[in-house]
Enzyme design. Structure first.
Site, mmCIF file in Angstrom:
data_model
loop_
_atom_site.group_PDB
_atom_site.id
_atom_site.type_symbol
_atom_site.label_atom_id
_atom_site.label_comp_id
_atom_site.label_asym_id
_atom_site.label_seq_id
_atom_site.Cartn_x
_atom_site.Cartn_y
_atom_site.Cartn_z
ATOM 1 N N ARG A 147 -23.512 3.432 -3.955
ATOM 2 C CA ARG A 147 -23.049 4.297 -5.321
ATOM 3 C C ARG A 147 -23.359 3.635 -6.504
ATOM 4 O O ARG A 147 -23.673 3.936 -7.601
ATOM 5 C CB ARG A 147 -21.794 4.736 -5.201
ATOM 6 C CG ARG A 147 -21.593 6.151 -4.152
ATOM 7 C CD ARG A 147 -20.211 6.534 -4.108
ATOM 8 N NE ARG A 147 -19.320 5.550 -3.832
ATOM 9 C CZ ARG A 147 -19.133 5.325 -2.473
ATOM 10 N NH1 ARG A 147 -19.894 5.685 -1.550
ATOM 11 N NH2 ARG A 147 -18.097 4.135 -2.203
ATOM 12 N N GLU A 194 -11.268 -2.569 0.324
ATOM 13 C CA GLU A 194 -9.855 -1.858 0.266
ATOM 14 C C GLU A 194 -9.804 -1.264 1.770
ATOM 15 O O GLU A 194 -8.715 -0.933 2.294
ATOM 16 C CB GLU A 194 -10.028 -0.622 -0.709
ATOM 17 C CG GLU A 194 -8.754 0.116 -0.673
ATOM 18 C CD GLU A 194 -8.776 1.394 -1.966
ATOM 19 O OE1 GLU A 194 -9.866 1.618 -2.322
ATOM 20 O OE2 GLU A 194 -7.720 1.987 -1.794
HETATM 21 P P1 AMP Z 1 -13.185 -3.300 -3.813
HETATM 22 O O1 AMP Z 1 -13.992 -4.242 -3.031
HETATM 23 O O2 AMP Z 1 -11.861 -2.863 -2.880
HETATM 24 O O3 AMP Z 1 -12.916 -3.207 -5.118
HETATM 25 O O4 AMP Z 1 -13.932 -1.698 -3.526
HETATM 26 C C1 AMP Z 1 -14.910 -1.441 -4.370
HETATM 27 C C2 AMP Z 1 -16.068 -0.772 -3.347
HETATM 28 O O5 AMP Z 1 -15.776 0.196 -2.558
HETATM 29 C C3 AMP Z 1 -16.850 -0.128 -4.306
HETATM 30 O O6 AMP Z 1 -18.322 -0.400 -3.889
HETATM 31 C C4 AMP Z 1 -16.677 1.363 -4.140
HETATM 32 O O7 AMP Z 1 -17.549 2.212 -4.107
HETATM 33 C C5 AMP Z 1 -15.735 1.581 -2.738
HETATM 34 N N1 AMP Z 1 -14.428 2.040 -3.069
HETATM 35 C C6 AMP Z 1 -13.250 1.336 -2.910
HETATM 36 N N2 AMP Z 1 -12.197 2.292 -3.039
HETATM 37 C C7 AMP Z 1 -12.866 3.582 -3.232
HETATM 38 C C8 AMP Z 1 -12.323 4.780 -3.765
HETATM 39 N N3 AMP Z 1 -11.121 5.170 -3.633
HETATM 40 N N4 AMP Z 1 -13.088 5.785 -3.897
HETATM 41 C C9 AMP Z 1 -14.680 5.697 -4.068
HETATM 42 N N5 AMP Z 1 -15.199 4.308 -3.571
HETATM 43 C C10 AMP Z 1 -14.254 3.400 -3.406
#
Ligand code: AMP
Length: 174
Positions: free
Chosen positions: A62, A99
């Site tokens: 995305r 996450e």
């Molecule tokens: P992080 O590495 O935990 O910062 O997660 C970020 C990545 O996971 C990004 O590429 C987001 O597209 C996706 N992502 C994580 N949490 C969400 C969420 N609650 N909603 C949509 N995309 C998320």
């Protein structure tokens, strides 16, 4: 209501996707609205105008959507940072914590030159693991990270702490 609150109403909050306990922030309604899409790209570009960005590095999948449009706004090139095994040429890889799970990001080894000033773009900053991995890849290839731009920041997950010393700009903070 502030404009940010109006934009937030165009983000669809999907409970328990892709797994129990995660509220997925779905930006597709916002992208589908022709005026709002352009406005969001302007918002995500404005801070970086005149800062000499030569490349936008966007994160699959995305991140590619705003990333490509921001690159055009900034008169910069675009490079994809992709999930493991997707890029056809020689890659540099980095593993990181999500996450929801673990993952690996790849970038083409010849995508960045030491003279490049690189803006990293993604849709959502959650725990910051993905953005931190992207920073690592850009730096290992000798590029200068000028900052991280996201549309949505999930502030309770503390993603900024994973990006010390890096300018992080977000438009919609939850
Ligand atoms: P992080 O590495 O935990 O910062 O997660 C970020 C990545 O996971 C990004 O590429 C987001 O597209 C996706 N992502 C994580 N949490 C969400 C969420 N609650 N909603 C949509 N995309 C998320």
């Amino acid at each position: 209501m502030s404009r940010a609150d109006e934009l937030k109403r165009m983000v669809r909050d999907v409970p328990d996707f892709p797994q129990q306990g995660i509220t997925f922030r779905d930006i597709t309604p916002l992208l589908a609205d022709r005026k709002t899409f352009g406005e969001v790209i302007d918002l995500m570009s404005i801070h970086w105008k005149g800062k000499g960005t030569t490349l936008v590095a966007a994160i699959e999948a995305r991140g590619f959507i705003p990333g490509a449009a921001i690159a055009i706004r900034l008169d910069a090139g675009f490079i994809p940072i992709r999930k493991a095994g997707k890029l056809p040429w020689r890659v540099l890889s980095h593993s990181y914590q999500l996450e929801y799970g673990t993952d690996q990001l790849d970038v083409h080894q010849d995508a960045i030159q030491p003279t490049d000033k690189v803006l990293i773009v993604d849709d959502v900053l959650a725990t910051g693991g993905t953005a931190a991995a992207a920073v690592e890849l850009v730096r290992k290839l000798g590029g200068q990270v000028i900052g991280v731009q996201v549309l949505i920041e999930l502030s309770q997950l503390g993603g900024r702490k994973r990006l010390p010393g890096i300018e992080v700009v977000s438009e919609l903070v939850y």
